[in-house]
Motif scaffolding. Structure first.
Motif, PDB file in Angstrom:
ATOM      1  N   ASP A 105       0.858  -1.173  -0.138  1.00  0.00           N
ATOM      2  CA  ASP A 105      -0.116   0.091   0.017  1.00  0.00           C
ATOM      3  C   ASP A 105       0.815   1.395   0.074  1.00  0.00           C
ATOM      4  N   VAL A 106       0.554   2.106  -1.002  1.00  0.00           N
ATOM      5  CA  VAL A 106       1.573   3.264  -1.005  1.00  0.00           C
ATOM      6  C   VAL A 106       1.367   4.220   0.246  1.00  0.00           C
ATOM      7  N   LYS A 107       0.576   4.127   1.070  1.00  0.00           N
ATOM      8  CA  LYS A 107       0.534   4.805   2.242  1.00  0.00           C
ATOM      9  C   LYS A 107       1.742   4.615   3.138  1.00  0.00           C
ATOM     10  N   TRP A 108       2.363   3.521   2.974  1.00  0.00           N
ATOM     11  CA  TRP A 108       3.756   3.211   3.860  1.00  0.00           C
ATOM     12  C   TRP A 108       4.812   3.998   3.210  1.00  0.00           C
ATOM     13  N   PHE A 109       4.678   4.350   2.049  1.00  0.00           N
ATOM     14  CA  PHE A 109       5.636   4.786   1.090  1.00  0.00           C
ATOM     15  C   PHE A 109       6.035   6.169   1.057  1.00  0.00           C
ATOM     16  N   LYS A 110       4.602   7.070   1.149  1.00  0.00           N
ATOM     17  CA  LYS A 110       4.841   8.365   0.447  1.00  0.00           C
ATOM     18  C   LYS A 110       5.291   9.245   1.402  1.00  0.00           C
ATOM     19  N   SER A 111       5.267   8.820   2.695  1.00  0.00           N
ATOM     20  CA  SER A 111       5.671   9.829   3.737  1.00  0.00           C
ATOM     21  C   SER A 111       7.266   9.661   4.281  1.00  0.00           C
ATOM     22  N   HIS A 112       7.738   8.565   3.761  1.00  0.00           N
ATOM     23  CA  HIS A 112       9.059   8.191   4.366  1.00  0.00           C
ATOM     24  C   HIS A 112       9.584   6.827   3.386  1.00  0.00           C
ATOM     25  N   PRO A 113       9.723   7.127   2.078  1.00  0.00           N
ATOM     26  CA  PRO A 113       9.929   5.956   1.187  1.00  0.00           C
ATOM     27  C   PRO A 113      11.514   5.402   1.310  1.00  0.00           C
ATOM     28  N   ALA A 114      12.292   6.146   1.702  1.00  0.00           N
ATOM     29  CA  ALA A 114      13.690   5.606   2.013  1.00  0.00           C
ATOM     30  C   ALA A 114      13.776   4.591   3.192  1.00  0.00           C
ATOM     31  N   TYR A 115      13.018   4.978   4.103  1.00  0.00           N
ATOM     32  CA  TYR A 115      12.972   4.076   5.203  1.00  0.00           C
ATOM     33  C   TYR A 115      12.052   2.849   5.114  1.00  0.00           C
ATOM     34  N   THR A 116      11.088   3.247   4.338  1.00  0.00           N
ATOM     35  CA  THR A 116      10.295   2.082   4.118  1.00  0.00           C
ATOM     36  C   THR A 116      10.971   0.910   3.211  1.00  0.00           C
ATOM     37  N   LEU A 117      11.517   1.417   2.139  1.00  0.00           N
ATOM     38  CA  LEU A 117      12.303   0.502   1.302  1.00  0.00           C
ATOM     39  C   LEU A 117      13.457  -0.280   2.075  1.00  0.00           C
ATOM     40  N   ALA A 118      13.997   0.418   3.011  1.00  0.00           N
ATOM     41  CA  ALA A 118      15.077  -0.082   3.991  1.00  0.00           C
ATOM     42  C   ALA A 118      14.583  -1.304   4.510  1.00  0.00           C
ATOM     43  N   LYS A 119      13.519  -1.170   5.469  1.00  0.00           N
ATOM     44  CA  LYS A 119      12.889  -1.994   6.162  1.00  0.00           C
ATOM     45  C   LYS A 119      12.285  -3.277   5.479  1.00  0.00           C
ATOM     46  N   PHE A 120      11.719  -3.102   3.919  1.00  0.00           N
ATOM     47  CA  PHE A 120      11.107  -4.009   3.233  1.00  0.00           C
ATOM     48  C   PHE A 120      12.441  -4.703   2.642  1.00  0.00           C
ATOM     49  N   SER A 121      13.537  -4.386   2.381  1.00  0.00           N
ATOM     50  CA  SER A 121      14.394  -5.021   1.918  1.00  0.00           C
ATOM     51  C   SER A 121      14.902  -6.143   2.777  1.00  0.00           C
ATOM     52  N   MET A 122      14.888  -5.884   4.222  1.00  0.00           N
ATOM     53  CA  MET A 122      15.091  -6.889   5.269  1.00  0.00           C
ATOM     54  C   MET A 122      14.014  -8.041   4.973  1.00  0.00           C
ATOM     55  N   SER A 123      12.813  -7.757   4.727  1.00  0.00           N
ATOM     56  CA  SER A 123      11.901  -8.670   4.726  1.00  0.00           C
ATOM     57  C   SER A 123      12.136  -9.457   3.508  1.00  0.00           C
TER      58      SER A 123
END
Length: 284
Positions: free
Chosen positions: A153-171
């Motif tokens: 869901d884009v709501k997790w990305f729009k406010s802090h895309p760099a952090y979200t991608l960093a956490k999702f990379s772990m997953s």
């Protein structure tokens, strides 16, 4: 359902959720490698690798404090080798270390971007890579990564895309390695909290004392991690777990005991999927 005699390598175990997981395993009589950066006291943060080691020993486990920057390949290699030399092997890796900077694109300095991706994604990959050869020799090997379900869901990305991608990379690494090493019998799972957890990051970076009061204690993550890490590794793998769902399924119904303010309103954490969201389930 015991980790007695098992050896765990836990990144970021000097405080917070990492330390709580270590203490829960220590009560079983486990061996814990405390792999973290904080070797000297920091006035802004509680605990060091040495105070964590003392607490682990008091709880009934054996501890090996290791000053490790998980961005340093040689340092990680040396720490894993020292763990195996000290305890005779390695059974479990917990990828807990993580960096956070909640900001949009224009407010994220590249230094912060690099830090998050080097620790969260690259660090998880690196530590996993160095531990896997030893985990292949273990009887019931597990890798548990403290990272969220892959909800796009884009709501997790729009406010802090760099952090979200960093956490999702772990997953994504946990999900991918579950398939890659399935035939070796190594379990790779991810665990995430439904609510905010009362840690230094929540207090100092997210919401201060007010948010701490609406949080659960790290013990809920520790108890959920313990259940996952005691499951058969060949059948419990490739999963994205939410802490309270794990405990409910394992028969623990009193979740109010984990609340900082029992009976109070709880604050939801980031990345918990809503019903019907575009979630990558990740079953292998």
């Amino acid at each position: 359902m015991s980790l007695k005699g098992k050896t765990l390598f836990i990144t970021g175990a000097s405080r917070g959720i990492g330390l709580a997981i270590a203490l829960r395993a220590a009560r079983d009589g486990a061996n814990i490698a405390v792999a973290a950066k904080t070797a000297a006291p920091d006035p802004r943060l509680p605990g060091t690798i040495f105070t964590a080691a003392e607490d682990i020993e008091k709880a009934g486990g054996k501890a090996l404090p290791l000053a490790v920057d998980i961005r340093d390949e040689q340092g990680v290699e040396a720490a894993v080798a020292k763990t195996v030399e000290t305890f005779g092997g390695l059974d479990i890796l917990v990828n807990n270390a993580s960096a956070i900077h909640l900001a949009g694109t224009l407010d994220t300095p590249m230094k912060r971007y690099d830090l998050m991706h080097q620790i969260n994604g690259r660090g998880t990959f690196l530590v996993s890579q160095k531990c896997i050869p030893h985990l292949k020799k273990a009887a019931n090997p597990h890798v548990l990564t403290l990272s969220p379900p892959l909800d796009f869901d884009v709501k997790w990305f729009k406010s802090h895309p760099a952090y979200t991608l960093a956490k999702f990379s772990m997953s994504i690494y946990g999900w991918a390695m579950a398939a890659e090493f399935k035939d070796d019998g190594i379990a790779f799972n991810c665990l995430w909290p439904r609510t905010t957890i009362a840690t230094a990051a929540v207090k100092n970076l997210l919401g201060g004392d007010a948010l701490m009061k609406r949080s659960r204690t790290p013990d809920i993550m520790a108890d959920a991690a313990h259940w996952i890490l005691t499951q058969p590794s060949r059948t419990c793998t490739g999963r994205f777990f939410i802490d309270d769902e794990v405990l409910t399924a394992s028969g623990i119904t009193d979740l109010d005991k984990y609340a900082v303010t029992p009976g109070g309103e709880l604050a939801p954490d980031f990345f918990v999927p809503a019903p019907g969201s575009k979630t990558l389930v990740g079953d292998i």
